[in-house]
Design a protein around this motif. Structure first.
Motif, PDB file in Angstrom:
ATOM      1  N   ALA A 148      -7.154 -11.052  30.977  1.00 49.56           N
ATOM      2  CA  ALA A 148      -6.604 -11.439  32.281  1.00 49.56           C
ATOM      3  C   ALA A 148      -7.141 -12.763  32.784  1.00 49.56           C
ATOM      4  O   ALA A 148      -6.401 -13.543  33.413  1.00 49.56           O
ATOM      5  CB  ALA A 148      -6.882 -10.341  33.306  1.00 49.56           C
ATOM      6  N   ARG A 149      -8.406 -13.058  32.533  1.00 50.34           N
ATOM      7  CA  ARG A 149      -8.995 -14.290  33.072  1.00 50.34           C
ATOM      8  C   ARG A 149      -8.401 -15.541  32.445  1.00 50.34           C
ATOM      9  O   ARG A 149      -8.528 -16.633  33.000  1.00 50.34           O
ATOM     10  CB  ARG A 149     -10.513 -14.260  32.897  1.00 50.34           C
ATOM     11  CG  ARG A 149     -11.206 -13.192  33.726  1.00 50.34           C
ATOM     12  CD  ARG A 149     -12.716 -13.182  33.522  1.00 50.34           C
ATOM     13  NE  ARG A 149     -13.353 -12.168  34.350  1.00 50.34           N
ATOM     14  CZ  ARG A 149     -13.488 -10.889  33.976  1.00 50.34           C
ATOM     15  NH1 ARG A 149     -13.042 -10.502  32.794  1.00 50.34           N
ATOM     16  NH2 ARG A 149     -14.059 -10.015  34.789  1.00 50.34           N
ATOM     17  N   ALA A 150      -7.763 -15.397  31.284  1.00 52.61           N
ATOM     18  CA  ALA A 150      -7.165 -16.548  30.608  1.00 52.61           C
ATOM     19  C   ALA A 150      -5.686 -16.705  30.923  1.00 52.61           C
ATOM     20  O   ALA A 150      -5.042 -17.636  30.424  1.00 52.61           O
ATOM     21  CB  ALA A 150      -7.358 -16.422  29.097  1.00 52.61           C
ATOM     22  N   ASP A 151      -5.129 -15.840  31.745  1.00 52.45           N
ATOM     23  CA  ASP A 151      -3.705 -15.902  32.080  1.00 52.45           C
ATOM     24  C   ASP A 151      -3.452 -17.121  32.966  1.00 52.45           C
ATOM     25  O   ASP A 151      -4.017 -17.227  34.059  1.00 52.45           O
ATOM     26  CB  ASP A 151      -3.289 -14.621  32.810  1.00 52.45           C
ATOM     27  CG  ASP A 151      -1.780 -14.465  32.906  1.00 52.45           C
ATOM     28  OD1 ASP A 151      -1.069 -15.485  32.993  1.00 52.45           O
ATOM     29  OD2 ASP A 151      -1.308 -13.306  32.912  1.00 52.45           O
ATOM     30  N   PRO A 152      -2.605 -18.064  32.537  1.00 48.59           N
ATOM     31  CA  PRO A 152      -2.397 -19.296  33.320  1.00 48.59           C
ATOM     32  C   PRO A 152      -1.386 -19.153  34.441  1.00 48.59           C
ATOM     33  O   PRO A 152      -1.225 -20.076  35.254  1.00 48.59           O
ATOM     34  CB  PRO A 152      -1.884 -20.271  32.254  1.00 48.59           C
ATOM     35  CG  PRO A 152      -1.122 -19.399  31.298  1.00 48.59           C
ATOM     36  CD  PRO A 152      -1.882 -18.089  31.255  1.00 48.59           C
ATOM     37  N   ARG A 153      -0.703 -18.027  34.541  1.00 46.08           N
ATOM     38  CA  ARG A 153       0.352 -17.881  35.538  1.00 46.08           C
ATOM     39  C   ARG A 153      -0.233 -17.800  36.952  1.00 46.08           C
ATOM     40  O   ARG A 153      -1.364 -17.334  37.143  1.00 46.08           O
ATOM     41  CB  ARG A 153       1.176 -16.624  35.262  1.00 46.08           C
ATOM     42  CG  ARG A 153       2.000 -16.676  33.985  1.00 46.08           C
ATOM     43  CD  ARG A 153       2.693 -15.341  33.747  1.00 46.08           C
ATOM     44  NE  ARG A 153       1.729 -14.256  33.529  1.00 46.08           N
ATOM     45  CZ  ARG A 153       2.066 -12.980  33.376  1.00 46.08           C
ATOM     46  NH1 ARG A 153       3.346 -12.622  33.451  1.00 46.08           N
ATOM     47  NH2 ARG A 153       1.139 -12.066  33.172  1.00 46.08           N
ATOM     48  N   PRO A 154       0.513 -18.231  37.970  1.00 47.26           N
ATOM     49  CA  PRO A 154       0.055 -18.054  39.349  1.00 47.26           C
ATOM     50  C   PRO A 154      -0.234 -16.578  39.637  1.00 47.26           C
ATOM     51  O   PRO A 154       0.415 -15.684  39.073  1.00 47.26           O
ATOM     52  CB  PRO A 154       1.228 -18.567  40.182  1.00 47.26           C
ATOM     53  CG  PRO A 154       1.967 -19.493  39.275  1.00 47.26           C
ATOM     54  CD  PRO A 154       1.819 -18.915  37.894  1.00 47.26           C
ATOM     55  N   LEU A 155      -1.182 -16.330  40.526  1.00 43.08           N
ATOM     56  CA  LEU A 155      -1.578 -14.951  40.795  1.00 43.08           C
ATOM     57  C   LEU A 155      -0.426 -14.076  41.286  1.00 43.08           C
ATOM     58  O   LEU A 155      -0.334 -12.907  40.876  1.00 43.08           O
ATOM     59  CB  LEU A 155      -2.742 -14.935  41.794  1.00 43.08           C
ATOM     60  CG  LEU A 155      -4.081 -15.402  41.208  1.00 43.08           C
ATOM     61  CD1 LEU A 155      -5.134 -15.519  42.301  1.00 43.08           C
ATOM     62  CD2 LEU A 155      -4.551 -14.456  40.113  1.00 43.08           C
ATOM     63  N   GLY A 197       5.949 -14.487  50.979  1.00 40.01           N
ATOM     64  CA  GLY A 197       6.320 -15.635  50.150  1.00 40.01           C
ATOM     65  C   GLY A 197       5.133 -16.488  49.747  1.00 40.01           C
ATOM     66  O   GLY A 197       5.312 -17.609  49.255  1.00 40.01           O
ATOM     67  N   THR A 198       3.921 -15.985  49.957  1.00 38.10           N
ATOM     68  CA  THR A 198       2.706 -16.697  49.573  1.00 38.10           C
ATOM     69  C   THR A 198       1.836 -15.754  48.749  1.00 38.10           C
ATOM     70  O   THR A 198       2.122 -14.565  48.628  1.00 38.10           O
ATOM     71  CB  THR A 198       1.905 -17.158  50.801  1.00 38.10           C
ATOM     72  OG1 THR A 198       1.453 -16.001  51.530  1.00 38.10           O
ATOM     73  CG2 THR A 198       2.758 -18.007  51.725  1.00 38.10           C
ATOM     74  N   TRP A 200      -1.427 -13.408  47.964  1.00 42.90           N
ATOM     75  CA  TRP A 200      -2.237 -12.531  48.811  1.00 42.90           C
ATOM     76  C   TRP A 200      -3.401 -13.299  49.410  1.00 42.90           C
ATOM     77  O   TRP A 200      -3.742 -13.107  50.594  1.00 42.90           O
ATOM     78  CB  TRP A 200      -2.745 -11.343  47.987  1.00 42.90           C
ATOM     79  CG  TRP A 200      -3.809 -10.541  48.665  1.00 42.90           C
ATOM     80  CD1 TRP A 200      -3.639  -9.572  49.614  1.00 42.90           C
ATOM     81  CD2 TRP A 200      -5.226 -10.636  48.449  1.00 42.90           C
ATOM     82  NE1 TRP A 200      -4.857  -9.064  49.999  1.00 42.90           N
ATOM     83  CE2 TRP A 200      -5.847  -9.693  49.292  1.00 42.90           C
ATOM     84  CE3 TRP A 200      -6.015 -11.427  47.615  1.00 42.90           C
ATOM     85  CZ2 TRP A 200      -7.234  -9.526  49.338  1.00 42.90           C
ATOM     86  CZ3 TRP A 200      -7.394 -11.272  47.653  1.00 42.90           C
ATOM     87  CH2 TRP A 200      -7.986 -10.324  48.514  1.00 42.90           C
ATOM     88  N   GLU A 201      -4.000 -14.195  48.639  1.00 41.19           N
ATOM     89  CA  GLU A 201      -5.129 -14.982  49.143  1.00 41.19           C
ATOM     90  C   GLU A 201      -4.715 -15.833  50.344  1.00 41.19           C
ATOM     91  O   GLU A 201      -5.436 -15.897  51.356  1.00 41.19           O
ATOM     92  CB  GLU A 201      -5.685 -15.871  48.017  1.00 41.19           C
ATOM     93  CG  GLU A 201      -6.444 -15.128  46.940  1.00 41.19           C
ATOM     94  CD  GLU A 201      -5.559 -14.459  45.887  1.00 41.19           C
ATOM     95  OE1 GLU A 201      -6.094 -13.829  44.959  1.00 41.19           O
ATOM     96  OE2 GLU A 201      -4.300 -14.568  45.981  1.00 41.19           O
ATOM     97  N   GLU A 202      -3.551 -16.492  50.237  1.00 42.76           N
ATOM     98  CA  GLU A 202      -3.072 -17.298  51.359  1.00 42.76           C
ATOM     99  C   GLU A 202      -2.707 -16.423  52.553  1.00 42.76           C
ATOM    100  O   GLU A 202      -2.936 -16.798  53.711  1.00 42.76           O
ATOM    101  CB  GLU A 202      -1.885 -18.147  50.930  1.00 42.76           C
ATOM    102  CG  GLU A 202      -2.257 -19.330  50.055  1.00 42.76           C
ATOM    103  CD  GLU A 202      -3.253 -20.251  50.734  1.00 42.76           C
ATOM    104  OE1 GLU A 202      -3.082 -20.538  51.932  1.00 42.76           O
ATOM    105  OE2 GLU A 202      -4.232 -20.662  50.074  1.00 42.76           O
ATOM    106  N   ALA A 203      -2.147 -15.259  52.294  1.00 45.43           N
ATOM    107  CA  ALA A 203      -1.827 -14.335  53.383  1.00 45.43           C
ATOM    108  C   ALA A 203      -3.102 -13.876  54.084  1.00 45.43           C
ATOM    109  O   ALA A 203      -3.122 -13.730  55.317  1.00 45.43           O
ATOM    110  CB  ALA A 203      -1.053 -13.141  52.842  1.00 45.43           C
ATOM    111  N   MET A 204      -4.155 -13.648  53.332  1.00 44.81           N
ATOM    112  CA  MET A 204      -5.435 -13.263  53.935  1.00 44.81           C
ATOM    113  C   MET A 204      -5.961 -14.381  54.832  1.00 44.81           C
ATOM    114  O   MET A 204      -6.452 -14.123  55.941  1.00 44.81           O
ATOM    115  CB  MET A 204      -6.447 -12.939  52.843  1.00 44.81           C
ATOM    116  CG  MET A 204      -6.198 -11.629  52.118  1.00 44.81           C
ATOM    117  SD  MET A 204      -6.680 -10.191  53.088  1.00 44.81           S
ATOM    118  CE  MET A 204      -8.463 -10.279  52.913  1.00 44.81           C
ATOM    119  N   ARG A 205      -5.863 -15.599  54.352  1.00 45.39           N
ATOM    120  CA  ARG A 205      -6.338 -16.720  55.175  1.00 45.39           C
ATOM    121  C   ARG A 205      -5.503 -16.877  56.453  1.00 45.39           C
ATOM    122  O   ARG A 205      -6.047 -17.111  57.534  1.00 45.39           O
ATOM    123  CB  ARG A 205      -6.301 -18.012  54.358  1.00 45.39           C
ATOM    124  CG  ARG A 205      -7.274 -18.047  53.182  1.00 45.39           C
ATOM    125  CD  ARG A 205      -7.259 -19.416  52.498  1.00 45.39           C
ATOM    126  NE  ARG A 205      -8.131 -19.436  51.336  1.00 45.39           N
ATOM    127  CZ  ARG A 205      -7.710 -19.333  50.073  1.00 45.39           C
ATOM    128  NH1 ARG A 205      -6.402 -19.209  49.836  1.00 45.39           N
ATOM    129  NH2 ARG A 205      -8.560 -19.354  49.069  1.00 45.39           N
TER     130      ARG A 205
END
Length: 362
Positions: A148-155, A197-198, A200-205
């Protein structure tokens, strides 16, 4: 965070970072911290007592890591699965904004995910309460953890893909029965991403950190000039390759912040929503979902038989195996109690010893 750890929640000089506690109370809290620290081998131990206005006492003992500086009361700590209550609360905030409903089902919330028929009419509240039949083995097996840590796709894309795996086959567990699984909250994170549409990290912020005035909130291990996590007695350099669970697991447990900022979140539960959530949504987040044990609500266990709390009580523990955190919230007395440690194994006993010490000192 395992089910065994969830069930277990039913159980240098002190650096005081808040001054609103009385001298007597502060002395009692300091003594409780010292006793818990002396009784365990965690490199560092921190604690907080929060009131309706936020932290009223914080303290920390020990060192950030071998050869490192002493911890400070305003250092950053990894909260592990105590992130789940934040994810649930952000969904509740979206409900308050009219962007979702408590009766929404998975097929409504994730219309682009091809899901087995058994999942289509499942309400999100059942996912929130770990009672929908999801298991981590379905999508979060060893193979995924290794790559999983090598997955280049957006979260968001990664979480959408995990949701497709989770829901693409009938429930592996028993619907209606409690089965603690990080997958449930990863799925809620994917729902939040679909609504906003963002990421989860951006939604948390945008929905939690910003409105509550949390300035130290972040994801993953804190930086090099902060406490380091420890596993097997070894310090884990935050610049290393494996310092936390893979980032797609964020909604289930990757948040870090200072104790003072964590107090800003906990005060929501001490102030009937504190204007950030409606009282109705707060009540739902504190209400156990389904029947049976443990009584689990929106990211919280709701343990019965706590007379000291003078009413409903909330608790949860969190660990990514390198950190440990334990939280108890008692709205009836307007107080919350937190213990944190930078060692996933040795910190557990220290954290679970500190909480009753703080309660007794109060």
């Amino acid at each position: 965070m395992t089910r065994r750890q969830v069930m277990a929640t039913a159980t240098a000089a002190v650096l005081t970072g808040a001054t609103r506690a009385s001298a007597r109370d502060a002395a009692g809290f300091d003594a409780a911290l010292q006793a818990a620290f002396d009784g365990a081998g965690s490199p560092a131990l921190g604690g907080m007592v929060a009131g309706r206005d936020g932290a009223i006492w914080t303290g920390a003992l020990g060192i950030r890591h071998a050869g490192g500086a002493a911890v400070a009361a305003d250092d950053l700590w990894h909260l592990g699965s105590n992130t789940k209550a934040m994810t649930a609360a952000v969904f509740g905030r979206l409900v308050d904004q009219g962007r979702a409903s408590w009766t929404d089902t998975l097929s409504t919330l994730l219309p682009d995910v091809a899901m087995a028929e058994a999942w289509r009419d499942v309400p999100l509240t059942r996912i929130m309460g770990h009672r929908a039949g999801l298991t981590d083995a379905t999508a979060l097996g060893q193979g995924w953890l290794m790559t999983a840590r090598a997955d280049p796709r957006p979260l968001p894309d990664q979480r959408q893909a995990l949701a497709a795996i989770m829901l693409g086959a009938p429930p592996a567990g028993t619907p209606g029965s409690f089965a603690y699984a990080n997958s449930n909250y990863i799925l809620i994170g994917a729902v939040i991403e679909r609504i906003t549409g963002t990421s989860w990290e951006e939604a948390m912020r945008a929905e939690l950190f910003g409105p509550l005035g949390i300035t130290t909130g972040g994801f993953g291990a804190p930086g090099a000039d902060q406490p380091w996590g420890h596993s097997g007695g070894q310090a884990i350099d935050p610049a290393g390759p494996v310092t936390d669970n893979p980032a797609p697991m964020g909604p289930a447990g990757t948040v870090h912040m200072s104790l003072q900022d964590y107090g800003r979140f906990l005060r929501v539960f001490l102030n009937d929503g504190a204007g950030w959530l409606t009282p109705e949504t707060l009540s739902l987040l504190m209400q156990p979902i389904g029947q049976g044990q443990p009584p689990y609500a929106g990211g919280w266990i709701v343990p019965p038989g706590q007379p000291w709390a003078q009413g409903v009580c909330l608790t949860h523990d969190g660990s990514n195996t390198m950190w440990y955190a334990s939280t108890w919230v008692a709205p009836g007395i307007g107080k919350a109690f937190v213990s944190v440690a930078n060692d996933g194994q040795r910190g557990r006993s220290a954290c679970q010893a500190l909480i009753p010490g703080l309660i007794q000192a109060l």
